[in-house]
Design a protein around this motif. Structure first.
Motif, PDB file in Angstrom:
ATOM      1  N   GLY A  93     -23.951  29.156  -0.105  1.00  0.00           N
ATOM      2  CA  GLY A  93     -25.046  28.283   0.149  1.00  0.00           C
ATOM      3  C   GLY A  93     -25.722  28.746   1.493  1.00  0.00           C
ATOM      4  N   THR A  94     -26.679  27.757   1.707  1.00  0.00           N
ATOM      5  CA  THR A  94     -27.539  27.942   3.061  1.00  0.00           C
ATOM      6  C   THR A  94     -26.537  27.405   4.020  1.00  0.00           C
ATOM      7  OG1 THR A  94     -28.491  25.561   2.678  1.00  0.00           O
ATOM      8  CG2 THR A  94     -29.638  27.494   2.078  1.00  0.00           C
ATOM      9  N   LYS A  95     -25.588  26.654   3.892  1.00  0.00           N
ATOM     10  CA  LYS A  95     -24.700  26.212   5.093  1.00  0.00           C
ATOM     11  C   LYS A  95     -23.524  26.958   5.354  1.00  0.00           C
ATOM     12  CE  LYS A  95     -26.520  21.685   5.351  1.00  0.00           C
ATOM     13  NZ  LYS A  95     -27.213  21.278   6.379  1.00  0.00           N
ATOM     14  N   GLY A  96     -23.061  27.699   4.350  1.00  0.00           N
ATOM     15  CA  GLY A  96     -22.094  28.384   4.571  1.00  0.00           C
ATOM     16  C   GLY A  96     -21.275  29.059   3.317  1.00  0.00           C
ATOM     17  N   THR A  97     -20.033  29.495   3.329  1.00  0.00           N
ATOM     18  CA  THR A  97     -19.431  30.171   2.325  1.00  0.00           C
ATOM     19  C   THR A  97     -18.158  29.665   2.221  1.00  0.00           C
ATOM     20  OG1 THR A  97     -20.542  32.317   2.351  1.00  0.00           O
ATOM     21  CG2 THR A  97     -18.524  32.290   1.033  1.00  0.00           C
ATOM     22  N   LEU A  98     -17.703  29.082   0.913  1.00  0.00           N
ATOM     23  CA  LEU A  98     -16.287  28.449   0.627  1.00  0.00           C
ATOM     24  C   LEU A  98     -15.730  29.208  -0.466  1.00  0.00           C
ATOM     25  CD1 LEU A  98     -17.267  24.956   0.888  1.00  0.00           C
ATOM     26  CD2 LEU A  98     -16.086  25.973   2.822  1.00  0.00           C
ATOM     27  N   THR A  99     -14.354  29.544  -0.415  1.00  0.00           N
ATOM     28  CA  THR A  99     -13.517  29.910  -1.456  1.00  0.00           C
ATOM     29  C   THR A  99     -12.151  29.146  -1.618  1.00  0.00           C
ATOM     30  OG1 THR A  99     -12.179  31.544   0.115  1.00  0.00           O
ATOM     31  CG2 THR A  99     -14.394  32.365  -0.801  1.00  0.00           C
TER      32      THR A  99
ATOM     33  N   LYS B 169     -21.469  21.067  -3.417  1.00  0.00           N
ATOM     34  CA  LYS B 169     -22.325  20.011  -2.560  1.00  0.00           C
ATOM     35  C   LYS B 169     -22.286  20.261  -1.240  1.00  0.00           C
ATOM     36  CE  LYS B 169     -22.901  15.119  -1.716  1.00  0.00           C
ATOM     37  NZ  LYS B 169     -22.271  13.910  -1.296  1.00  0.00           N
ATOM     38  N   GLY B 170     -21.048  20.746  -0.423  1.00  0.00           N
ATOM     39  CA  GLY B 170     -20.886  20.925   0.862  1.00  0.00           C
ATOM     40  C   GLY B 170     -21.827  22.201   1.296  1.00  0.00           C
ATOM     41  N   VAL B 171     -21.921  23.188   0.482  1.00  0.00           N
ATOM     42  CA  VAL B 171     -22.686  24.538   1.002  1.00  0.00           C
ATOM     43  C   VAL B 171     -24.303  24.144   0.778  1.00  0.00           C
ATOM     44  CG1 VAL B 171     -20.882  26.032   0.619  1.00  0.00           C
ATOM     45  CG2 VAL B 171     -22.391  25.712  -1.038  1.00  0.00           C
ATOM     46  N   HIS B 172     -24.560  23.310  -0.184  1.00  0.00           N
ATOM     47  CA  HIS B 172     -25.906  23.018  -0.426  1.00  0.00           C
ATOM     48  C   HIS B 172     -26.139  21.781   0.619  1.00  0.00           C
ATOM     49  CE1 HIS B 172     -29.434  21.345  -2.411  1.00  0.00           C
ATOM     50  NE2 HIS B 172     -29.875  22.413  -2.527  1.00  0.00           N
ATOM     51  N   ASP B 173     -25.757  20.450   0.567  1.00  0.00           N
ATOM     52  CA  ASP B 173     -26.164  19.471   1.329  1.00  0.00           C
ATOM     53  C   ASP B 173     -25.383  19.407   2.604  1.00  0.00           C
ATOM     54  OD1 ASP B 173     -28.039  18.951  -0.715  1.00  0.00           O
ATOM     55  OD2 ASP B 173     -26.481  17.835  -1.651  1.00  0.00           O
ATOM     56  N   GLY B 174     -24.091  19.636   2.684  1.00  0.00           N
ATOM     57  CA  GLY B 174     -23.055  19.543   3.733  1.00  0.00           C
ATOM     58  C   GLY B 174     -22.787  17.836   3.889  1.00  0.00           C
ATOM     59  N   PHE B 175     -21.659  17.688   4.601  1.00  0.00           N
ATOM     60  CA  PHE B 175     -20.925  16.291   4.542  1.00  0.00           C
ATOM     61  C   PHE B 175     -21.031  15.771   6.052  1.00  0.00           C
ATOM     62  CE2 PHE B 175     -18.993  18.164   0.979  1.00  0.00           C
ATOM     63  CZ  PHE B 175     -19.240  17.449   0.024  1.00  0.00           C
ATOM     64  N   SER B 176     -20.910  14.667   6.246  1.00  0.00           N
ATOM     65  CA  SER B 176     -20.919  13.962   7.375  1.00  0.00           C
ATOM     66  C   SER B 176     -19.889  12.946   7.426  1.00  0.00           C
ATOM     67  CB  SER B 176     -22.227  13.546   8.110  1.00  0.00           C
ATOM     68  OG  SER B 176     -22.561  12.494   7.521  1.00  0.00           O
TER      69      SER B 176
END
Length: 180
Positions: A28-34, A78-85
C-alpha cells in the motif's frame, strides 16, 4: 468455523494483495507487509475481497487459527492503507518528552535522559511535552514500541507519575493516614 474468519476482507483502493506458497503480501501507500499462513487455512482473492477458508470438521486449533489469520490479514490491509497510532501520556513533576530526529528523548525522573530509537517503519510525534504519539503501518510493531516506552517508567499508584496509555485508567491507592 470461526465467526471472525468467515467475514470477507475488503481491499481498499490503492492496496494490492498477492498470495503464493503460503505467503501473503500486502502493498500500500504506507509500506509492504508479508506474513506466512499455515497450509490448513485457505486464502482466495476475488477482485477486491479476500476470503479465508477453513476445512469442514476442523479441530478447535485450526478453527482458532482461522479467526486469527483473518484478523492479522485485516490488520495488514488496514495498516498499509491507513496506518496505526498509539497515544501515550507522561505525568510527573518535570517529566517531558521531545523528538530529536528518529529518537524520542524522555526526561522521566532518572538522572540522565532516556533515549528510544524508532525502529524501521515507526515515527514518533510529540504534540505537547507530555504527550507521545507512536505511528506506523505494522500494528504489532506500533503496539510493541508503545509498550517498550511505557515500560521505561511504569505508573506508580500513589501520585500516578509515569508513562501510560492515553485511554488507560489508573486506579489510585489511598495514601498514609495522619496520626491520631
Amino acid at each position: 468455523m470461526s465467526r471472525i474468519g468467515k467475514k470477507p476482507i475488503e481491499i481498499p483502493q490503492g492496496v494490492t494483495v498477492s498470495y503464493a506458497d503460503g505467503v501473503i503480501t500486502v502493498k500500500g501507500t504506507k509500506g509492504t507487509l508479508t506474513r506466512t499462513i499455515e497450509s490448513c487455512i485457505g486464502v482466495t482473492i476475488e477482485g477486491n475481497v479476500i476470503h479465508m477458508t477453513c476445512p469442514e470438521n476442523a479441530s478447535s486449533d485450526v478453527q482458532a487459527k482461522h479467526g486469527l489469520y483473518r484478523a492479522l490479514v485485516a490488520n495488514m490491509v488496514k495498516g498499509v492503507h491507513d496506518g496505526f497510532s498509539r497515544n501515550l501520556v507522561i505525568n510527573g513533576v518535570g517529566y517531558k518528552a521531545a523528538v530529536q530526529g528518529n529518537k524520542l528523548v524522555l526526561n522521566i525522573g532518572y538522572s540522565n535522559p532516556v533515549e528510544v530509537v524508532a525502529p524501521e517503519g515507526i515515527a514518533f510525534e510529540c504534540p505537547t511535552t507530555t504527550e507521545i504519539v507512536v505511528k506506523g503501518f505494522d500494528k504489532e510493531l506500533v503496539g510493541q514500541t508503545a509498550a517498550n516506552i511505557k515500560a521505561k517508567r511504569p505508573v506508580e499508584p500513589y501520585h500516578a507519575y509515569g508513562v501510560r496509555y492515553k485511554e488507560e485508567v489508573v486506579v489510585m491507592k489511598e495514601g498514609k493516614k495522619a496520626g491520631k
